[in-house]
Write a protein that holds these residues in place. Structure first.
Motif, PDB file in Angstrom:
ATOM      1  N   LEU A  62     -17.077   4.902   7.554  1.00 45.19           N
ATOM      2  CA  LEU A  62     -18.523   4.820   7.704  1.00 45.19           C
ATOM      3  C   LEU A  62     -19.267   4.904   6.376  1.00 45.19           C
ATOM      4  CD1 LEU A  62     -19.114   6.936  10.937  1.00 45.19           C
ATOM      5  CD2 LEU A  62     -18.588   4.498  10.677  1.00 45.19           C
ATOM      6  N   SER A  63     -18.543   5.193   5.309  1.00 49.76           N
ATOM      7  CA  SER A  63     -19.181   5.207   3.989  1.00 49.76           C
ATOM      8  C   SER A  63     -19.176   3.822   3.339  1.00 49.76           C
ATOM      9  CB  SER A  63     -18.489   6.210   3.075  1.00 49.76           C
ATOM     10  OG  SER A  63     -17.147   5.809   2.815  1.00 49.76           O
ATOM     11  N   LYS A  64     -18.492   2.884   3.958  1.00 48.46           N
ATOM     12  CA  LYS A  64     -18.433   1.527   3.406  1.00 48.46           C
ATOM     13  C   LYS A  64     -19.820   0.890   3.456  1.00 48.46           C
ATOM     14  CE  LYS A  64     -15.842  -2.795   3.807  1.00 48.46           C
ATOM     15  NZ  LYS A  64     -14.751  -3.510   4.525  1.00 48.46           N
ATOM     16  N   ARG A  65     -20.178   0.155   2.414  1.00 46.45           N
ATOM     17  CA  ARG A  65     -21.510  -0.438   2.314  1.00 46.45           C
ATOM     18  C   ARG A  65     -21.487  -1.931   2.646  1.00 46.45           C
ATOM     19  NH1 ARG A  65     -25.543   2.473  -0.886  1.00 46.45           N
ATOM     20  NH2 ARG A  65     -24.725   4.564  -1.331  1.00 46.45           N
ATOM     21  N   PHE A  66     -22.579  -2.358   3.279  1.00 47.05           N
ATOM     22  CA  PHE A  66     -22.747  -3.755   3.651  1.00 47.05           C
ATOM     23  C   PHE A  66     -24.139  -4.212   3.229  1.00 47.05           C
ATOM     24  CE2 PHE A  66     -19.799  -1.789   6.575  1.00 47.05           C
ATOM     25  CZ  PHE A  66     -18.746  -2.690   6.630  1.00 47.05           C
ATOM     26  N   THR A  67     -24.257  -5.488   2.911  1.00 50.08           N
ATOM     27  CA  THR A  67     -25.545  -6.045   2.512  1.00 50.08           C
ATOM     28  C   THR A  67     -26.403  -6.305   3.745  1.00 50.08           C
ATOM     29  OG1 THR A  67     -24.551  -7.086   0.573  1.00 50.08           O
ATOM     30  CG2 THR A  67     -26.693  -7.930   1.303  1.00 50.08           C
ATOM     31  N   VAL A  68     -27.622  -5.821   3.714  1.00 53.98           N
ATOM     32  CA  VAL A  68     -28.535  -6.001   4.840  1.00 53.98           C
ATOM     33  C   VAL A  68     -29.114  -7.407   4.789  1.00 53.98           C
ATOM     34  CG1 VAL A  68     -30.691  -5.228   5.895  1.00 53.98           C
ATOM     35  CG2 VAL A  68     -29.108  -3.557   4.886  1.00 53.98           C
ATOM     36  N   PRO A  69     -28.925  -8.218   5.847  1.00 57.73           N
ATOM     37  CA  PRO A  69     -29.498  -9.564   5.851  1.00 57.73           C
ATOM     38  C   PRO A  69     -30.971  -9.533   6.235  1.00 57.73           C
ATOM     39  CG  PRO A  69     -28.295  -9.199   7.881  1.00 57.73           C
ATOM     40  CD  PRO A  69     -28.115  -7.951   7.060  1.00 57.73           C
ATOM     41  N   ALA A  70     -31.666 -10.591   5.953  1.00 52.43           N
ATOM     42  CA  ALA A  70     -33.060 -10.701   6.395  1.00 52.43           C
ATOM     43  C   ALA A  70     -33.090 -10.813   7.910  1.00 52.43           C
ATOM     44  CB  ALA A  70     -33.706 -11.926   5.750  1.00 52.43           C
ATOM     45  N   TYR A  71     -34.110 -10.222   8.522  1.00 52.20           N
ATOM     46  CA  TYR A  71     -34.246 -10.264   9.981  1.00 52.20           C
ATOM     47  C   TYR A  71     -35.658 -10.719  10.334  1.00 52.20           C
ATOM     48  CZ  TYR A  71     -34.160  -8.926  14.897  1.00 52.20           C
ATOM     49  OH  TYR A  71     -34.221  -8.951  16.266  1.00 52.20           O
TER      50      TYR A  71
END
Length: 409
Positions: A87-96
């Motif tokens: 759960l500490s892994k990071r992901f890029t937030v896409p536009a919504y």
């Protein structure tokens, strides 16, 4: 996804299915609300389940498939947690691109956020932007993630089907109150999930700048013993809430679907949670060191107490009685034995089924019998006295015969 992550995800699915089957298929019994004190609720579909027994304490059209609004996000969370255990892994937030009136966590496109924070943004304020970000992070696209949701639903035996990870109304997007209970049971295996849904608010520190979100489940805000789980609302589905709570040691899950207002949703949910917890109590059918028998000591005219090695605590209906029985004890005991030596088993029965097995052990040490105790015990036995007497007679007869033989010479 790497082979290692695929194997981890497969293992998680197998364990989850086993856990769900154990709880739902092996539960001691099922009860239905038929009491005069059952709550009068407005929701057209509802359920309340006591977790230790698996009892359905209250049910109203709980297996009917219907719109579930943002409680959909429970399946989104399950797929995410099973496929991304770090759960500490990071992901890029896409536009919504949000429509008017959508609930949002107000994430910043381009931020690198942890999966834990994305889950918090989805579960507490019911952020549709967070749900979409999770779907793309896990599966690469929303359609691929929806396929994963439906595959998982079939694997765990749900009739629920999904068209999006958010809960927006769509033809063929539905679940039942019973389905949502099963989903919640699986999710409760994850400590992070239990922690998030029990929070009043959460700061998403991996956002830049940090975002503080507030739990839309006002029952968590108002009642310390309520610890989850997820709200939902659309115009078509009405107001929904999956609730959970633990009071006086009794844990329950409730679901209401299709309520006419937020106030009705909250009133129905707290009524179900209170009702379900009030029907049960924690009992101790067996306590540690309780004497369950006394066994004679071989070669001695004394006995040793046999006691329970541990305490058993169970959840039971208020009028329910549990039984115990002792099996496997020997007829007597011969030392040396230490204190706590296992000599049998105590079974605890609930509704005719064995729910616990506890060792039956010696309350005190048992020393080995001495030579004189063995001799004294032997002399006290009738057959031993007979043999001794017979031996004496034989000796007397032999002595007489020897004496006569000497005289004849």
């Amino acid at each position: 996804m790497t082979d290692q992550r695929r194997r981890a995800a497969h293992t998680a699915r197998v364990l989850a299915l086993a856990a769900l089957s154990a709880l739902l298929l092996l539960a001691p019994g099922v009860a239905r609300a038929a009491d005069d004190d059952a709550p009068r609720i407005q929701a057209p579909s509802a359920i309340a389940v006591e977790l230790s027994t698996g009892d359905v304490v209250f049910g109203r059209r709980e297996d009917v498939q219907r719109g579930i609004a943002s409680t959909t996000k429970l399946m989104t969370a399950l797929v995410a947690l099973e496929h991304e255990p770090d759960l500490s892994k990071r992901f890029t937030v896409p536009a919504y691109a949000a429509s008017a009136g959508e609930s949002l966590a107000n994430l910043h496109a381009g931020d690198r956020m942890t999966m834990e924070d994305l889950l918090g943004g989805m579960l507490l304020p019911s952020g549709n932007d967070a749900a979409a970000a999770i779907a793309r992070s896990v599966a690469g696209s929303i359609p691929a993630f929806v396929r994963m949701m439906n595959d998982r639903s079939r694997e765990i035996g749900l009739d629920a089907r999904f068209r999006n990870p958010i809960g927006l109304d769509a033809p063929g997007h539905h679940a039942s109150a019973s389905d949502l209970v099963k989903l919640t049971l699986l999710l409760r295996r994850f400590p992070a999930f239990r922690d998030i849904v029990d929070r009043r608010s959460m700061t998403l520190d991996s956002a830049s700048p940090a975002i503080t979100v507030v739990n839309r489940n006002t029952l968590v805000q108002e009642y310390p013993w309520v610890d989850g789980v997820k709200t939902g609302h659309t115009r078509s589905a009405g107001y929904a809430l999956v609730g959970s709570g633990r009071r006086r040691g009794i844990s329950v899950i409730s679901v209401v679907l299709g309520d006419p207002s937020e106030a009705a949703r909250d009133a129905d949910s707290i009524a179900l949670l209170r009702y379900a917890t009030s029907k049960y109590r924690r009992v101790r059918p067996l306590r540690k060191s309780t004497v369950v028998g006394r066994l004679p000591l071989r070669y001695r005219d004394t006995k040793v107490d046999i006691v329970a090695a541990a305490t058993v605590t169970r959840t039971a209906e208020r009028s329910e009685k549990l039984q115990t029985r002792v099996i496997g004890l020997p007829r007597d005991v011969e030392g040396p034995l230490r204190r706590g030596a296992r000599l049998g088993t105590i079974e605890v029965l609930q509704r005719g089924k064995v729910v616990a097995r506890i060792p039956a052990v010696t309350a005190t040490p048992v020393e080995a019998a001495t030579f004189w105790e063995r001799l004294d015990d032997g002399l006290a036995r009738g057959w031993v006295r007979f043999l001794i007497g017979l031996g004496v007679v034989c000796l007397v007869v032999l002595a007489v015969l020897v004496r006569r033989s000497r005289r004849a010479r």
